[in-house]
Design an enzyme around this catalytic site. Structure first.
Site, mmCIF file in Angstrom:
data_model
loop_
_atom_site.group_PDB
_atom_site.id
_atom_site.type_symbol
_atom_site.label_atom_id
_atom_site.label_comp_id
_atom_site.label_asym_id
_atom_site.label_seq_id
_atom_site.Cartn_x
_atom_site.Cartn_y
_atom_site.Cartn_z
ATOM 1 N N SER A 103 0.827 -1.213 0.000
ATOM 2 C CA SER A 103 0.000 0.000 0.000
ATOM 3 C C SER A 103 0.858 1.260 0.000
ATOM 4 C CB SER A 103 -0.928 -0.003 1.223
ATOM 5 O OG SER A 103 -0.182 -0.152 2.421
ATOM 6 N N ASN A 160 -2.149 -2.395 13.389
ATOM 7 C CA ASN A 160 -3.610 -2.240 13.338
ATOM 8 C C ASN A 160 -4.076 -0.945 14.005
ATOM 9 O OD1 ASN A 160 -3.541 -4.657 12.053
ATOM 10 N ND2 ASN A 160 -4.331 -5.873 13.761
ATOM 11 N N THR A 214 -39.859 26.549 -10.904
ATOM 12 C CA THR A 214 -40.130 25.176 -10.474
ATOM 13 C C THR A 214 -40.244 24.397 -11.777
ATOM 14 O OG1 THR A 214 -42.527 25.483 -10.483
ATOM 15 C CG2 THR A 214 -41.401 25.891 -8.385
ATOM 16 N N HIS A 215 -39.792 23.177 -11.799
ATOM 17 C CA HIS A 215 -39.763 22.378 -13.045
ATOM 18 C C HIS A 215 -38.949 23.073 -14.140
ATOM 19 C CE1 HIS A 215 -43.308 20.253 -11.281
ATOM 20 N NE2 HIS A 215 -43.622 21.474 -10.900
ATOM 21 N N SER A 237 -12.908 27.082 -27.371
ATOM 22 C CA SER A 237 -12.990 25.912 -28.234
ATOM 23 C C SER A 237 -11.898 26.008 -29.282
ATOM 24 C CB SER A 237 -14.356 25.869 -28.917
ATOM 25 O OG SER A 237 -14.294 25.087 -30.093
ATOM 26 N N LYS A 271 -16.815 30.463 -28.751
ATOM 27 C CA LYS A 271 -17.169 29.716 -27.549
ATOM 28 C C LYS A 271 -16.441 30.168 -26.297
ATOM 29 C CE LYS A 271 -18.902 25.778 -27.688
ATOM 30 N NZ LYS A 271 -20.180 25.293 -27.188
ATOM 31 N N ASN A 287 -16.662 28.270 -22.654
ATOM 32 C CA ASN A 287 -17.326 27.124 -22.025
ATOM 33 C C ASN A 287 -17.147 27.094 -20.508
ATOM 34 O OD1 ASN A 287 -18.217 26.117 -24.512
ATOM 35 N ND2 ASN A 287 -16.253 25.078 -24.851
ATOM 36 N N GLU A 314 -18.834 22.301 -15.156
ATOM 37 C CA GLU A 314 -19.163 20.934 -15.602
ATOM 38 C C GLU A 314 -18.376 19.890 -14.808
ATOM 39 O OE1 GLU A 314 -19.526 20.900 -20.191
ATOM 40 O OE2 GLU A 314 -18.456 22.719 -19.665
ATOM 41 N N TYR A 369 -9.584 -6.355 12.608
ATOM 42 C CA TYR A 369 -8.947 -5.926 11.364
ATOM 43 C C TYR A 369 -8.932 -7.040 10.329
ATOM 44 C CZ TYR A 369 -5.455 -4.204 8.063
ATOM 45 O OH TYR A 369 -4.817 -3.809 6.920
ATOM 46 N N LYS A 375 -8.289 3.568 1.834
ATOM 47 C CA LYS A 375 -7.556 4.819 1.680
ATOM 48 C C LYS A 375 -7.646 5.470 0.308
ATOM 49 C CE LYS A 375 -4.168 2.899 4.635
ATOM 50 N NZ LYS A 375 -5.173 1.906 4.869
HETATM 51 N N1 ARG Z 1 -1.123 -1.246 5.236
HETATM 52 C C1 ARG Z 1 -2.076 -1.762 6.160
HETATM 53 C C2 ARG Z 1 -3.414 -1.051 5.950
HETATM 54 O O1 ARG Z 1 -3.438 -0.112 5.265
HETATM 55 C C3 ARG Z 1 -1.616 -1.540 7.563
HETATM 56 C C4 ARG Z 1 -2.163 -2.477 8.583
HETATM 57 C C5 ARG Z 1 -1.638 -3.834 8.382
HETATM 58 N N2 ARG Z 1 -1.925 -4.679 9.485
HETATM 59 C C6 ARG Z 1 -1.829 -5.985 9.372
HETATM 60 N N3 ARG Z 1 -2.066 -6.691 10.406
HETATM 61 N N4 ARG Z 1 -1.539 -6.551 8.232
HETATM 62 O O2 ARG Z 1 -4.437 -1.460 6.445
#
Ligand code: ARG
Length: 459
Positions: free
Chosen positions: A24, A111, A156-157, A278, A284, A286, A291, A318, A326
């Site tokens: 990660s 954790n 409205t509408h 454009s 144009k 825009n 948007e 966990y 994330k």
């Molecule tokens: N990179 C892990 C996460 O984002 C960290 C926690 C990992 N904990 C474990 N027991 N493998 O959740």
């Protein structure tokens, strides 16, 4: 080679595919500052409680500060083999300070560490969202004050309904954003408890001081249940929910700006700074920013749904599924901050076209309700009958291809004999809005009261 953190019971290292799905660090490096702040608080607590020596804690502190400056300077070599930000930092700490680095993880687990880092990251985003929403509210109040008595059609509408004021319309969004603000603030209060010290899931046998770390990291208190502390991602879901509703509001305003800036409406002119041209059509201009803001809700609400789906079937505590919390949240936060900033820029820079607004306000029989109200007030007609008579007058005007104020008194009296010259006094758009003095109504006097209220609140 076996892993340096848990190599004890492993004979072989991971397959490359295992590493790819497991790592990660590619995204959680965004939590480096939070990770280091958490480790510093933990190290100081370990020394204060006598779990590690003051000397070791000092080495940890210095090493962690060095790592932070390396990361900030872009000089830190992140390693995928080290999986995540927590182990990247700890491994570098070992390079820097040697043996004491191995004592930092006493009474802690990744954790509670990841729960802490992510919670602090989200908390920062909540603060940024609060600032961003307030900036937009201020820009809208400036528009509202300038145009407290500029008349425009209310819809409205998307059909002309009754004349309203520009200021009133701007303040409608201020009200929505104020509720968004209060949702972010509520979420912040609930999320402001520290998971640090829950350790892997059950707490720890070391005499740690969770109050101390909670306080050092700006939390109101430690979380009361260690299983909950490492399992909970509600704080991110609450942020994403509040962000989704806020983005929905931004999307509605964006849609209005797209419509209003069209050649058919000409209600607003967007600044050059917040529009694009454009490559083929020279005329144009825009409303791309509007948007894109309108579209951002897709990503933000998508993140909200995705994280809910990740969490919904997980047994306590966990599971690695939770690593998928994330990227979605990062993307949603980035999208929200950008949308808020772009909307604030557009609203600050845009110019309302007073003439076009006023011209449109009077078309489409927008004062028909004022006429019906006059029949009720002056002729003591039941409202339903007045509605019917007014409908006949609208049909008459439509047949003649004119608006209500263009009918003659004789035209009026052909529909209802008791109508007098006085009726023409209520058919103008300025009369119409000025008469809407009920609390919360569109009368310029009411709008000015609300502008003053918001200026005081936002000062
Ligand atoms: N990179 C892990 C996460 O984002 C960290 C926690 C990992 N904990 C474990 N027991 N493998 O959740």
């Amino acid at each position: 080679t076996a892993n340096q953190m848990w190599g004890g019971r492993f004979a072989a290292g991971p397959d490359a595919i295992m590493e790819a799905i497991n790592a990660s660090i590619g995204f959680d490096r965004r939590m480096a500052a939070q990770d280091i702040a958490g480790s510093r608080a933990h190290a100081a607590m370990l020394a204060a409680t006598g779990i590690v020596s003051a000397k070791d804690a000092e080495a940890m502190r210095e090493g962690l500060l060095t790592i932070l400056s390396e990361i900030e300077a872009g000089e830190f070599a992140f390693s995928t083999a080290l999986e995540d930000i927590h182990m990247n930092v700890e491994s570098r700490l070992k390079d820097l300070i040697g043996e004491p680095a191995g004592r930092l993880h006493t009474g802690r687990s990744r954790n509670d560490q990841v729960a802490l880092d992510f919670r602090m990251w989200v908390r920062d985003q909540v603060d940024a969202a609060i600032e961003g929403v307030q900036a937009l509210m201020k820009a809208l109040v400036v528009q509202a004050e300038a145009g407290a008595d500029w008349v425009m059609p209310g819809f409205t509408h998307l059909q002309t309904a009754q004349p309203v004021t520009w200021g009133h319309h701007m303040l409608a969004y201020v009200e929505m954003l104020a509720r968004d603000l209060s949702r972010f603030r509520d979420a912040r209060v609930r999320m402001n408890e520290s998971p640090l010290g829950a350790a892997a899931l059950a707490g720890t046998s070391f005499p740690i001081d969770r109050e101390m770390t909670a306080q050092a990291l700006g939390f109101d208190r430690p979380m009361a249940n260690s299983l909950d502390a490492v399992s909970d991602r509600d704080f991110a879901l609450e942020f994403l929910s509040a962000a989704s509703i806020c983005a929905m509001h931004l999307s509605r305003l964006a849609e209005e700006l797209v419509i209003w800036s069209s050649a058919q409406f000409r209600f607003v002119r967007l600044s050059d700074r917040f529009s694009t041209g454009s490559s083929i059509m020279p005329q144009k201009k825009n409303p791309d920013a509007a948007e894109l803001i309108r579209a951002k809700i897709g990503r933000i609400f998508g993140a909200n749904v995705a994280l809910t789906m990740v969490m919904k079937g997980l047994p306590l505590t966990y599971s690695k599924d939770m690593q998928e919390d994330k990227e979605q949240t990062f993307d949603a936060a980035d999208s929200l901050m950008l949308a808020l900033a772009a909307m604030t820029g557009m609203v600050s820079d845009m110019t309302a076209n007073r003439e076009a607004l006023e011209g449109a306000a009077g078309s489409g029989f927008s004062t028909a309700t004022d006429l019906a109200d006059w029949l009720v007030r002056t002729l003591n007609m039941p409202f339903r009958d007045a509605h019917h008579v007014t409908g006949a007058l609208v049909a008459l005007a439509e047949g003649k291809g004119c608006d209500l104020p263009d009918l003659t008194l004789a035209d009026m009296q052909s529909v209802h004999g008791a109508i007098t010259e006085e009726v023409f006094g209520v058919l103008g758009v300025h009369n119409s809005v000025a008469s809407r003095m009920s609390y919360g109504g569109t009368a310029p006097a009411r709008v000015r009261e609300q502008v003053a209220r918001w200026q005081a609140v936002l000062a």
